[in-house]
Design an enzyme around this catalytic site. Structure first.
Site, PDB file in Angstrom:
ATOM      1  N   HIS A 135       0.848  -1.200   0.000  1.00 19.74           N
ATOM      2  CA  HIS A 135       0.000   0.000   0.000  1.00 19.74           C
ATOM      3  C   HIS A 135       0.880   1.246   0.000  1.00 19.74           C
ATOM      4  CE1 HIS A 135      -3.241  -2.759   1.308  1.00 19.74           C
ATOM      5  NE2 HIS A 135      -4.053  -1.841   0.820  1.00 19.74           N
ATOM      6  N   LYS A 139      -0.540   4.944   4.487  1.00 20.38           N
ATOM      7  CA  LYS A 139      -1.489   4.032   5.161  1.00 20.38           C
ATOM      8  C   LYS A 139      -1.090   3.847   6.614  1.00 20.38           C
ATOM      9  CE  LYS A 139      -3.858  -0.402   4.782  1.00 20.38           C
ATOM     10  NZ  LYS A 139      -5.176   0.131   5.161  1.00 20.38           N
TER      11      LYS A 139
HETATM   12  N1  LIG Z   1     -12.982  -0.641   3.299  1.00 17.18           N
HETATM   13  C1  LIG Z   1     -12.434  -0.210   2.167  1.00 17.18           C
HETATM   14  O1  LIG Z   1     -12.814  -0.606   1.055  1.00 17.18           O
HETATM   15  C2  LIG Z   1     -11.335   0.821   2.260  1.00 17.18           C
HETATM   16  C3  LIG Z   1     -10.764   1.371   1.094  1.00 17.18           C
HETATM   17  C4  LIG Z   1      -9.824   2.398   1.224  1.00 17.18           C
HETATM   18  C5  LIG Z   1      -9.472   2.827   2.508  1.00 17.18           C
HETATM   19  N2  LIG Z   1     -10.012   2.237   3.611  1.00 17.18           N
HETATM   20  C6  LIG Z   1      -9.751   2.699   4.973  1.00 17.18           C
HETATM   21  O2  LIG Z   1     -10.466   3.928   5.119  1.00 17.18           O
HETATM   22  C7  LIG Z   1      -9.734   4.787   5.985  1.00 17.18           C
HETATM   23  C8  LIG Z   1      -9.462   6.106   5.244  1.00 17.18           C
HETATM   24  O3  LIG Z   1      -8.616   5.831   4.148  1.00 17.18           O
HETATM   25  P1  LIG Z   1      -8.096   6.990   3.178  1.00 17.18           P
HETATM   26  O4  LIG Z   1      -7.121   6.330   2.296  1.00 17.18           O
HETATM   27  O5  LIG Z   1      -9.252   7.730   2.605  1.00 17.18           O
HETATM   28  O6  LIG Z   1      -7.311   7.899   4.233  1.00 17.18           O
HETATM   29  P2  LIG Z   1      -7.003   9.471   4.204  1.00 17.18           P
HETATM   30  O7  LIG Z   1      -6.769   9.939   2.810  1.00 17.18           O
HETATM   31  O8  LIG Z   1      -5.947   9.686   5.241  1.00 17.18           O
HETATM   32  O9  LIG Z   1      -8.371  10.121   4.701  1.00 17.18           O
HETATM   33  C9  LIG Z   1      -8.858  10.047   5.997  1.00 17.18           C
HETATM   34  C10 LIG Z   1      -9.558  11.348   6.274  1.00 17.18           C
HETATM   35  O10 LIG Z   1     -10.307  11.224   7.465  1.00 17.18           O
HETATM   36  C11 LIG Z   1     -10.239  12.468   8.124  1.00 17.18           C
HETATM   37  N3  LIG Z   1     -10.582  12.294   9.535  1.00 17.18           N
HETATM   38  C12 LIG Z   1      -9.794  11.862  10.559  1.00 17.18           C
HETATM   39  N4  LIG Z   1     -10.514  11.834  11.694  1.00 17.18           N
HETATM   40  C13 LIG Z   1     -11.769  12.247  11.375  1.00 17.18           C
HETATM   41  C14 LIG Z   1     -12.962  12.426  12.099  1.00 17.18           C
HETATM   42  N5  LIG Z   1     -13.042  12.173  13.428  1.00 17.18           N
HETATM   43  N6  LIG Z   1     -14.071  12.885  11.456  1.00 17.18           N
HETATM   44  C15 LIG Z   1     -14.042  13.159  10.138  1.00 17.18           C
HETATM   45  N7  LIG Z   1     -12.932  13.000   9.377  1.00 17.18           N
HETATM   46  C16 LIG Z   1     -11.811  12.553  10.000  1.00 17.18           C
HETATM   47  C17 LIG Z   1      -8.804  12.915   7.906  1.00 17.18           C
HETATM   48  O11 LIG Z   1      -8.716  14.316   8.092  1.00 17.18           O
HETATM   49  P3  LIG Z   1      -7.315  14.929   8.691  1.00 17.18           P
HETATM   50  O12 LIG Z   1      -6.291  14.637   7.646  1.00 17.18           O
HETATM   51  O13 LIG Z   1      -7.676  16.365   8.845  1.00 17.18           O
HETATM   52  O14 LIG Z   1      -7.075  14.214   9.981  1.00 17.18           O
HETATM   53  C18 LIG Z   1      -8.591  12.527   6.449  1.00 17.18           C
HETATM   54  O15 LIG Z   1      -8.969  13.551   5.560  1.00 17.18           O
HETATM   55  C19 LIG Z   1      -8.480   3.992   6.402  1.00 17.18           C
HETATM   56  O16 LIG Z   1      -8.758   3.313   7.609  1.00 17.18           O
HETATM   57  C20 LIG Z   1      -8.311   2.988   5.277  1.00 17.18           C
HETATM   58  O17 LIG Z   1      -7.631   1.813   5.693  1.00 17.18           O
HETATM   59  C21 LIG Z   1     -10.931   1.250   3.492  1.00 17.18           C
END
Ligand SMILES: NC(=O)c1ccc[n+]([C@@H]2O[C@H](COP(=O)([O-])OP(=O)(O)OC[C@H]3O[C@@H](n4cnc5c(N)ncnc54)[C@H](OP(=O)(O)O)[C@@H]3O)[C@@H](O)[C@H]2O)c1
Length: 228
Positions: A135, A139
């Site tokens: 990844h 991550k």
């Molecule tokens: N299940 C699936 O199919 C799948 C697919 C992709 C990703 N994921 C998972 O989804 C999560 C996010 O992935 P990503 O790649 O999108 O990460 P990312 O780009 O880091 O986005 C996460 C976002 O969440 C925000 N955030 C943090 N705490 C929050 C809160 N309490 N309320 C609202 N927003 C908040 C962060 O803002 P700040 O930067 O301001 O903190 C950031 O913008 C991870 O756990 C990843 O493993 C799952």
């Protein structure tokens, strides 16, 4: 439908885009708007049908709790909180709301689980197994929730508590690559899923939220994706 998407990151942004394309009304709350679950009060969720969470492991359980207590259905894509799954499942069931969660909302990966399940027979025929996952460098959790899910599927299918080591790599902007390798003295079997973009995750999550309308209880996407 009216969705609140939590997280304006890489996946949350795409979820909002896909939901809008599918003619839903979408509000997004980023971390600034959701300090101590401020976006998830009953008042703020009054006109929302479901909350879709793609945030971070440290806040996922609190987000689920607040949404469920406000009586709202929830789709949880965030990984890294599954140590709390039993408590969360009890809460969802006692509050009479609905939730779909998954380490991976892509239909392709869920098909890959089936392929891995079939290939798990190798462990009963003198093969050893290994899982590799790659990844992007941002991550936060390792191993990936998907790699852990693949490990579980194979162990259950093989009826073996085999050593099935997961090796994680964090490099560049890799969206998500999972490999399963079974090796015997005679040959080697490779299985590989390579996500080309985040679109598969976003589409699966939005379609899961549509599917959840009017339902109660806690569902793993791997058990319901065929019904979408
Ligand atoms: N299940 C699936 O199919 C799948 C697919 C992709 C990703 N994921 C998972 O989804 C999560 C996010 O992935 P990503 O790649 O999108 O990460 P990312 O780009 O880091 O986005 C996460 C976002 O969440 C925000 N955030 C943090 N705490 C929050 C809160 N309490 N309320 C609202 N927003 C908040 C962060 O803002 P700040 O930067 O301001 O903190 C950031 O913008 C991870 O756990 C990843 O493993 C799952």
């Amino acid at each position: 439908m009216r969705f609140l998407v939590l997280g304006r990151g890489k996946t949350g942004s795409l979820v909002a885009e896909v939901a809008t394309e599918r003619k839903h009304h979408v509000r997004v709350a980023a971390s600034k708007e959701n300090v101590a679950c401020a976006a998830l009060t009953p008042e703020n969720l009054r006109d929302i049908d479901a909350v879709i969470d793609f945030t971070a492991p440290h806040c996922a359980a609190a987000n689920i709790e607040a949404s469920v207590r406000a009586g709202k259905n929830m789709v949880v894509g965030t990984t890294g909180w599954y140590g709390e799954i039993d408590r969360i499942r009890n809460l969802v069931e006692s509050q009479g709301t609905g939730m779909v969660y998954a380490a991976n909302f892509s239909v392709g990966v869920n098909l890959f689980f089936e392929v891995a399940r079939a290939a798990a027979a190798a462990l009963r025929h003198d093969y050893s197994g290994q899982i590799f996952e790659r990844h992007h460098v941002q991550k936060k959790d390792a191993p990936s929730g998907t790699a852990i899910a693949i490990q579980k599927v194979i162990r259950e299918a093989a009826h073996a508590n085999e050593d099935l080591e997961i090796t994680s790599f964090r490099e560049g902007d890799v969206v998500g690559l999972h490999e399963v390798v079974f090796e015997s003295a005679a040959d080697r079997i490779y299985l590989c899923h390579d996500a080309k973009s985040r679109r598969g995750f976003a589409e699966g999550a939005v379609r899961a939220a549509e599917w959840l309308a009017g339902k109660k209880g806690c569902y793993d996407f791997k058990d319901i994706w065929r019904e979408l």
